[in-house]
Design a protein around this motif. Structure first.
Motif, PDB file in Angstrom:
ATOM      1  N   UNK A 180       0.805  -1.238   0.000  1.00  0.00           N
ATOM      2  CA  UNK A 180       0.000   0.000   0.000  1.00  0.00           C
ATOM      3  C   UNK A 180       0.825   1.269   0.000  1.00  0.00           C
ATOM      4  N   UNK A 181       1.944   1.270  -0.732  1.00  0.00           N
ATOM      5  CA  UNK A 181       2.832   2.451  -0.714  1.00  0.00           C
ATOM      6  C   UNK A 181       2.174   3.706  -1.282  1.00  0.00           C
ATOM      7  N   UNK A 182       1.112   3.497  -2.092  1.00  0.00           N
ATOM      8  CA  UNK A 182       0.486   4.685  -2.703  1.00  0.00           C
ATOM      9  C   UNK A 182      -0.038   5.667  -1.645  1.00  0.00           C
ATOM     10  N   UNK A 183      -0.222   5.194  -0.406  1.00  0.00           N
ATOM     11  CA  UNK A 183      -0.702   6.138   0.623  1.00  0.00           C
ATOM     12  C   UNK A 183       0.393   7.124   1.056  1.00  0.00           C
ATOM     13  N   UNK A 184       1.616   6.905   0.594  1.00  0.00           N
ATOM     14  CA  UNK A 184       2.705   7.835   0.933  1.00  0.00           C
ATOM     15  C   UNK A 184       3.040   8.763  -0.228  1.00  0.00           C
ATOM     16  N   UNK A 185       2.055   9.006  -1.079  1.00  0.00           N
ATOM     17  CA  UNK A 185       2.299   9.843  -2.268  1.00  0.00           C
ATOM     18  C   UNK A 185       2.311  11.327  -1.940  1.00  0.00           C
ATOM     19  N   UNK A 186       3.205  12.036  -2.595  1.00  0.00           N
ATOM     20  CA  UNK A 186       3.300  13.485  -2.545  1.00  0.00           C
ATOM     21  C   UNK A 186       2.340  14.125  -3.541  1.00  0.00           C
ATOM     22  N   UNK A 187       2.227  15.468  -3.520  1.00  0.00           N
ATOM     23  CA  UNK A 187       1.392  16.159  -4.511  1.00  0.00           C
ATOM     24  C   UNK A 187       1.876  15.854  -5.932  1.00  0.00           C
ATOM     25  N   UNK A 188       3.205  15.751  -6.090  1.00  0.00           N
ATOM     26  CA  UNK A 188       3.745  15.513  -7.442  1.00  0.00           C
ATOM     27  C   UNK A 188       3.635  14.043  -7.878  1.00  0.00           C
ATOM     28  N   UNK A 189       2.999  13.239  -7.022  1.00  0.00           N
ATOM     29  CA  UNK A 189       2.774  11.841  -7.399  1.00  0.00           C
ATOM     30  C   UNK A 189       3.908  10.895  -7.023  1.00  0.00           C
ATOM     31  N   UNK A 190       4.986  11.444  -6.417  1.00  0.00           N
ATOM     32  CA  UNK A 190       6.097  10.545  -6.059  1.00  0.00           C
ATOM     33  C   UNK A 190       5.909  10.007  -4.636  1.00  0.00           C
ATOM     34  N   UNK A 191       6.411   8.816  -4.416  1.00  0.00           N
ATOM     35  CA  UNK A 191       6.219   8.152  -3.119  1.00  0.00           C
ATOM     36  C   UNK A 191       7.316   8.567  -2.147  1.00  0.00           C
ATOM     37  N   UNK A 192       6.892   9.006  -0.968  1.00  0.00           N
ATOM     38  CA  UNK A 192       7.829   9.475   0.059  1.00  0.00           C
ATOM     39  C   UNK A 192       8.173   8.294   0.982  1.00  0.00           C
TER      40      UNK A 192
ATOM     41  N   UNK B  61       3.273 -11.744  -5.822  1.00  0.00           N
ATOM     42  CA  UNK B  61       3.011 -10.863  -6.968  1.00  0.00           C
ATOM     43  C   UNK B  61       3.443  -9.425  -6.651  1.00  0.00           C
ATOM     44  N   UNK B  62       2.472  -8.488  -6.639  1.00  0.00           N
ATOM     45  CA  UNK B  62       2.826  -7.086  -6.369  1.00  0.00           C
ATOM     46  C   UNK B  62       2.351  -6.624  -4.986  1.00  0.00           C
ATOM     47  N   UNK B  63       2.161  -7.568  -4.084  1.00  0.00           N
ATOM     48  CA  UNK B  63       1.641  -7.212  -2.756  1.00  0.00           C
ATOM     49  C   UNK B  63       2.575  -6.222  -2.052  1.00  0.00           C
ATOM     50  N   UNK B  64       3.855  -6.593  -1.982  1.00  0.00           N
ATOM     51  CA  UNK B  64       4.836  -5.712  -1.336  1.00  0.00           C
ATOM     52  C   UNK B  64       5.726  -5.090  -2.403  1.00  0.00           C
ATOM     53  N   UNK B  65       5.940  -3.787  -2.273  1.00  0.00           N
ATOM     54  CA  UNK B  65       6.786  -3.090  -3.250  1.00  0.00           C
ATOM     55  C   UNK B  65       8.169  -2.854  -2.628  1.00  0.00           C
ATOM     56  N   UNK B  66       9.200  -3.028  -3.451  1.00  0.00           N
ATOM     57  CA  UNK B  66      10.583  -2.914  -2.974  1.00  0.00           C
ATOM     58  C   UNK B  66      11.407  -1.864  -3.700  1.00  0.00           C
ATOM     59  N   UNK B  67      10.909  -1.313  -4.814  1.00  0.00           N
ATOM     60  CA  UNK B  67      11.762  -0.562  -5.729  1.00  0.00           C
ATOM     61  C   UNK B  67      12.157   0.837  -5.285  1.00  0.00           C
ATOM     62  N   UNK B  68      13.212   1.347  -5.931  1.00  0.00           N
ATOM     63  CA  UNK B  68      13.553   2.782  -5.873  1.00  0.00           C
ATOM     64  C   UNK B  68      12.607   3.543  -6.802  1.00  0.00           C
ATOM     65  N   UNK B  69      11.982   2.773  -7.721  1.00  0.00           N
ATOM     66  CA  UNK B  69      11.116   3.362  -8.741  1.00  0.00           C
ATOM     67  C   UNK B  69       9.765   2.655  -8.658  1.00  0.00           C
ATOM     68  N   UNK B  70       8.702   3.437  -8.566  1.00  0.00           N
ATOM     69  CA  UNK B  70       7.357   2.866  -8.434  1.00  0.00           C
ATOM     70  C   UNK B  70       6.818   2.475  -9.800  1.00  0.00           C
TER      71      UNK B  70
ATOM     72  N   UNK C 289       6.251   4.547 -14.685  1.00  0.00           N
ATOM     73  CA  UNK C 289       7.281   4.364 -13.660  1.00  0.00           C
ATOM     74  C   UNK C 289       7.717   5.723 -13.115  1.00  0.00           C
ATOM     75  N   UNK C 290       7.749   5.830 -11.789  1.00  0.00           N
ATOM     76  CA  UNK C 290       8.045   7.108 -11.138  1.00  0.00           C
ATOM     77  C   UNK C 290       9.102   6.916 -10.058  1.00  0.00           C
ATOM     78  N   UNK C 291      10.100   7.770 -10.053  1.00  0.00           N
ATOM     79  CA  UNK C 291      11.175   7.660  -9.055  1.00  0.00           C
ATOM     80  C   UNK C 291      10.629   8.026  -7.672  1.00  0.00           C
ATOM     81  N   UNK C 292      10.903   7.180  -6.690  1.00  0.00           N
ATOM     82  CA  UNK C 292      10.494   7.443  -5.306  1.00  0.00           C
ATOM     83  C   UNK C 292      11.558   8.311  -4.623  1.00  0.00           C
TER      84      UNK C 292
END
Length: 465
Positions: free
Chosen positions: A376-388, A430-439, A447-450
């Motif tokens: 559920x990393x999308x809940x840490x999104x900034x205004x610009x759409x990048x994940x904090x 599958x995609x349950x847990x996200x690990x990337x530097x890039x979402x 694809x968006x840089x975190x």
């Protein structure tokens, strides 16, 4: 601003993925055990997401590798899929599209200023070799793997200088033959032990082939990637210490010792012999393992193992299992990653570094995976759409601090790769847990840089933090 932690000159700042987890199944001549498992049991995968498209690396590798350069990485590990590269599994004859694809990926990696590290097996055995021969239970499959390795070496070792034979081979043993978390979900201790032996043999034989082809003449080196999960005893009692020693021997040293020292741990052979489950081997095979040791070691570290003396009666109904010799210990107040159910214990980085220094000839090694999977990393999104993802930065920094301490004290570590550059598909999770530097947005493939991607760029630029 000067670094508090500076790493050795030429240190690898990179990230790792694998063919089956990022490429998608486009144009593959064969199915892997995972492709097949998803076909027959899609509900075993989180949200029924299979390996079909994943992060689309097969089609978007140019853009993806450019993003890796943008976040400052100087090295990149992925795997060459047996199911993609090889057309004829018996002879090792390559598939034309597979050759084109991996040539392009390697060239593009180098063009972006990154060292390519190529691994040959990341849990993705061709399913027909399982159906026909029992997969890694068979020594014929060992020979077929060597044919595949030879094809890869001949095609790519002019540009790929760092090779690894297997990624986390212990997971094949555990997932397929003991604990039922990978297809075919067999519970059979005797088969598990034979598979453990056969994969050690396959790795040594591939290394032998690498040297016969003189790949080291143009600077080539070959290693293996092992997931080390140090076993910590509940207490310093003799019984608890022995339990942790046995757990370490079974899960860590059963691959580490043959790879680095060329022989299996005496304690392992003694216990398996006593229990009547020792593998079938020949003098000639053991000699091959002895003569063909690795040049360098990759270590995947995620979590420790906590054990205590056996307090519960061992359930004989499942046949032989490692848990005959210890029980798991639930340590009070341990730090947890609640999403993955794994303990967070960065101190192990130091313990691993010192163990390699003192007990494994201080072999050159690197952290080939380390990371934090979050749901559920999308809940840490900034205004610009990048994940904090500050929690990820904190996790990586803590682990790097303990790694740095080990390096300061003389451990021969030359790099650090996170898992993973771009959110990737992770087996039944599958995609349950996200690990990337890039979402990765699964629906749009955008694809968006975190925040952690911007952090690693600075770390790499400054060779520390």
């Amino acid at each position: 601003m000067s670094n508090k932690y500076t790493f050795p000159e030429g240190f690898w700042w990179g990230s790792a993925t694998s063919g089956p987890q990022c490429e998608g199944t486009f144009n593959k001549p064969h199915k892997s055990v995972f492709d097949y498992w998803y076909e027959v049991e899609p509900e075993a995968f989180f949200d029924k997401v299979g390996p079909g498209v994943t992060s689309n690396f097969y089609n978007s590798y140019k853009e993806d590798l450019a993003m890796l350069k943008e976040i400052g990485l100087n090295s990149f590990r992925t795997s060459i899929q047996w199911t993609r590269l090889i057309k004829d599994l018996e002879t090792g004859e390559p598939d034309e599209d597979g050759v084109r694809f991996y040539n392009d990926v390697i060239d593009e990696t180098i063009k972006n200023g990154m060292i390519p590290v190529m691994n040959l097996h990341h849990f993705d055995l061709p399913v027909e070799l399982y159906n026909k021969y029992g997969g890694w239970e068979s020594k014929h499959v060992v020979e077929l793997f060597v044919n595949f390795a030879e094809t890869a070496f001949k095609l790519f070792s002019d540009r790929v200088k760092y090779w690894t034979t297997f990624n986390e081979p212990m997971v094949v043993v555990e997932g397929q033959y003991l604990y039922q978390f990978h297809y075919p979900k067999v519970v059979d201790g005797r088969k598990a032990v034979q598979v453990l032996y056969n994969i050690n043999l396959a790795s040594a034989k591939a290394i032998k082939k690498f040297r016969e082809l003189k790949c080291e003449n143009n600077g080539g080196k070959i290693g293996i990637v092992l997931n080390l999960t140090p076993a910590y005893p509940r207490s310093n009692s003799e019984e608890d210490l022995r339990a942790s020693k046995i757990a370490d021997t079974m899960f860590n040293y059963s691959f580490l010792d043959p790879a680095v020292k060329g022989e299996f741990p005496e304690l392992l052979v003694e216990l398996l012999s006593k229990d009547g489950v020792l593998w079938e081997s020949s003098e000639e095979e053991l000699e091959i393992i002895k003569e063909n040791k690795i040049d360098f070691l990759g270590v995947n570290y995620y979590q420790p193992r906590r054990v205590k003396v056996k307090e519960y009666e061992f359930d004989e109904s499942k046949g032989w299992m490692p848990e005959k010799y210890f029980d798991y210990y639930d340590m009070p107040n341990k730090r947890m990653n609640p999403y993955r159910g794994w303990e967070i214990y960065p101190e192990s980085m130091y313990d691993i570094a010192i163990n390699i220094r003192d007990n494994y000839n201080n072999i050159p090694w690197y952290i080939s995976e380390n990371g934090m999977g979050v749901e559920g990393e999308e809940k840490y999104k900034n205004e610009d759409g990048s994940i904090q993802d500050d929690y990820r930065i904190e996790f990586l920094e803590e682990h790097l601090q303990y790694l740095h301490k080990g390096i300061e004290e003389g451990s021969n570590c030359f790099g650090y790769h996170s898992w993973t550059p771009i959110d990737c598909w992770s087996w039944s999770n599958a995609y349950k847990n996200r690990y990337g530097y890039i979402a990765l947005d699964l629906d749009t493939q955008k694809k968006t840089i975190k925040k952690s991607g911007k952090w690693i760029r600075e770390v790499s630029k400054n060779n520390g933090f």
